[in-house]
Scaffold this motif. Structure first.
Motif, mmCIF file in Angstrom:
data_model
loop_
_atom_site.group_PDB
_atom_site.id
_atom_site.type_symbol
_atom_site.label_atom_id
_atom_site.label_comp_id
_atom_site.label_asym_id
_atom_site.label_seq_id
_atom_site.Cartn_x
_atom_site.Cartn_y
_atom_site.Cartn_z
ATOM 1 N N LEU A 65 42.211 28.430 50.065
ATOM 2 C CA LEU A 65 43.206 29.126 49.257
ATOM 3 C C LEU A 65 42.994 28.850 47.770
ATOM 4 O O LEU A 65 43.111 29.748 46.932
ATOM 5 C CB LEU A 65 44.620 28.717 49.681
ATOM 6 N N PHE A 66 42.658 27.612 47.432
ATOM 7 C CA PHE A 66 42.405 27.234 46.044
ATOM 8 C C PHE A 66 41.187 27.981 45.492
ATOM 9 O O PHE A 66 41.220 28.517 44.385
ATOM 10 C CB PHE A 66 42.218 25.722 45.937
ATOM 11 N N ALA A 67 40.107 28.033 46.253
ATOM 12 C CA ALA A 67 38.897 28.744 45.815
ATOM 13 C C ALA A 67 39.211 30.211 45.544
ATOM 14 O O ALA A 67 38.746 30.789 44.551
ATOM 15 C CB ALA A 67 37.801 28.615 46.865
ATOM 16 N N SER A 68 40.009 30.800 46.400
ATOM 17 C CA SER A 68 40.411 32.193 46.213
ATOM 18 C C SER A 68 41.233 32.348 44.940
ATOM 19 O O SER A 68 41.012 33.272 44.154
ATOM 20 C CB SER A 68 41.205 32.651 47.441
ATOM 21 N N ASP A 69 42.180 31.442 44.714
ATOM 22 C CA ASP A 69 43.009 31.492 43.503
ATOM 23 C C ASP A 69 42.177 31.329 42.234
ATOM 24 O O ASP A 69 42.434 31.977 41.227
ATOM 25 C CB ASP A 69 44.085 30.398 43.529
ATOM 26 N N VAL A 70 41.173 30.461 42.284
ATOM 27 C CA VAL A 70 40.311 30.214 41.125
ATOM 28 C C VAL A 70 39.356 31.384 40.900
ATOM 29 O O VAL A 70 38.956 31.661 39.775
ATOM 30 C CB VAL A 70 39.545 28.882 41.299
ATOM 31 N N GLY A 71 38.995 32.073 41.970
ATOM 32 C CA GLY A 71 38.119 33.229 41.846
ATOM 33 C C GLY A 71 36.647 32.938 42.012
ATOM 34 O O GLY A 71 35.809 33.607 41.422
ATOM 35 N N VAL A 72 36.323 31.942 42.816
ATOM 36 C CA VAL A 72 34.918 31.713 43.163
ATOM 37 C C VAL A 72 34.689 32.335 44.541
ATOM 38 O O VAL A 72 35.464 32.109 45.463
ATOM 39 C CB VAL A 72 34.544 30.214 43.123
#
Length: 187
Positions: free
Chosen positions: A86-93
């Motif tokens: 979820l964090f990776a998605s939020d950061v946009g990687v």
């Protein structure tokens, strides 16, 4: 007798060299997210830490998070992977290797083994979320290769929510990240 003893110990140390475990960078255009879990039964919570780095070992983003949920070890490990996704998605990687030190979770996500019933629903959700990425892999690393994520999970013991760092290195992992980058330059 002393010579025999020393010779035997020398042979043992030569046949059992201690393997150095260290962080390995992803290839160009990929990011690597190391994540780790800490369980604190006294507070009925799990603590999560994750760090996103590029192919040069530079920190793109990181987080520490406290989750007030009573989970066992395996469930907490799977939940940590989900939080990292979820964090990776939020950061946009979108080209990501999720690396963690729970071999069981890595194996069930990659379909190398069947998930235990306690995490099967969570694993199916993780697999679905991974499809949102352009390229995503889940891989296992030994604990010593996951040190900054471990420090971030430990840091979360002082939190009641979460904290994120974008384009900066959290102070508690700065020396560990610097150490990893220095080892890269020696390779």
């Amino acid at each position: 007798m002393l010579d025999l003893f020393q010779t035997a110990n020398l042979k043992l140390s030569q046949t059992n060299p201690k393997e150095e475990v260290r962080w390995e960078p992803p290839s160009d255009l990929w990011y690597k997210i190391n994540n780790d879990t800490a369980i604190f039964e006294s507070t009925i919570s799990i603590k999560v830490g994750a760090i996103i780095r590029d192919h040069d070992g530079q920190v793109e983003a990181a987080f520490s998070k406290a989750l007030l949920v009573p989970l066992g070890q395996l469930e907490a490990e799977a939940k940590t992977l989900e939080e990292s996704i979820l964090f990776a998605s939020d950061v946009g990687v979108w080209d990501v290797i999720f690396e963690r030190d729970s071999k069981i979770v890595c194996d069930v996500v990659t379909r190398c083994s069947e998930p235990p019933s306690t995490i099967s629903t969570l694993i199916e959700g993780i697999r679905l979320k991974l499809q949102d990425f352009q390229r995503a892999r889940v891989s296992h690393v030994l604990r010593h290769g996951n040190h900054p994520a471990h420090l971030l999970a430990q840091y979360a013991r002082h939190l009641f929510g979460y904290i994120t760092w974008i384009d900066e290195t959290p102070y508690m992992v700065e020396s560990a990240v610097t150490h990893d980058v220095m080892l890269l330059s020696l390779s």
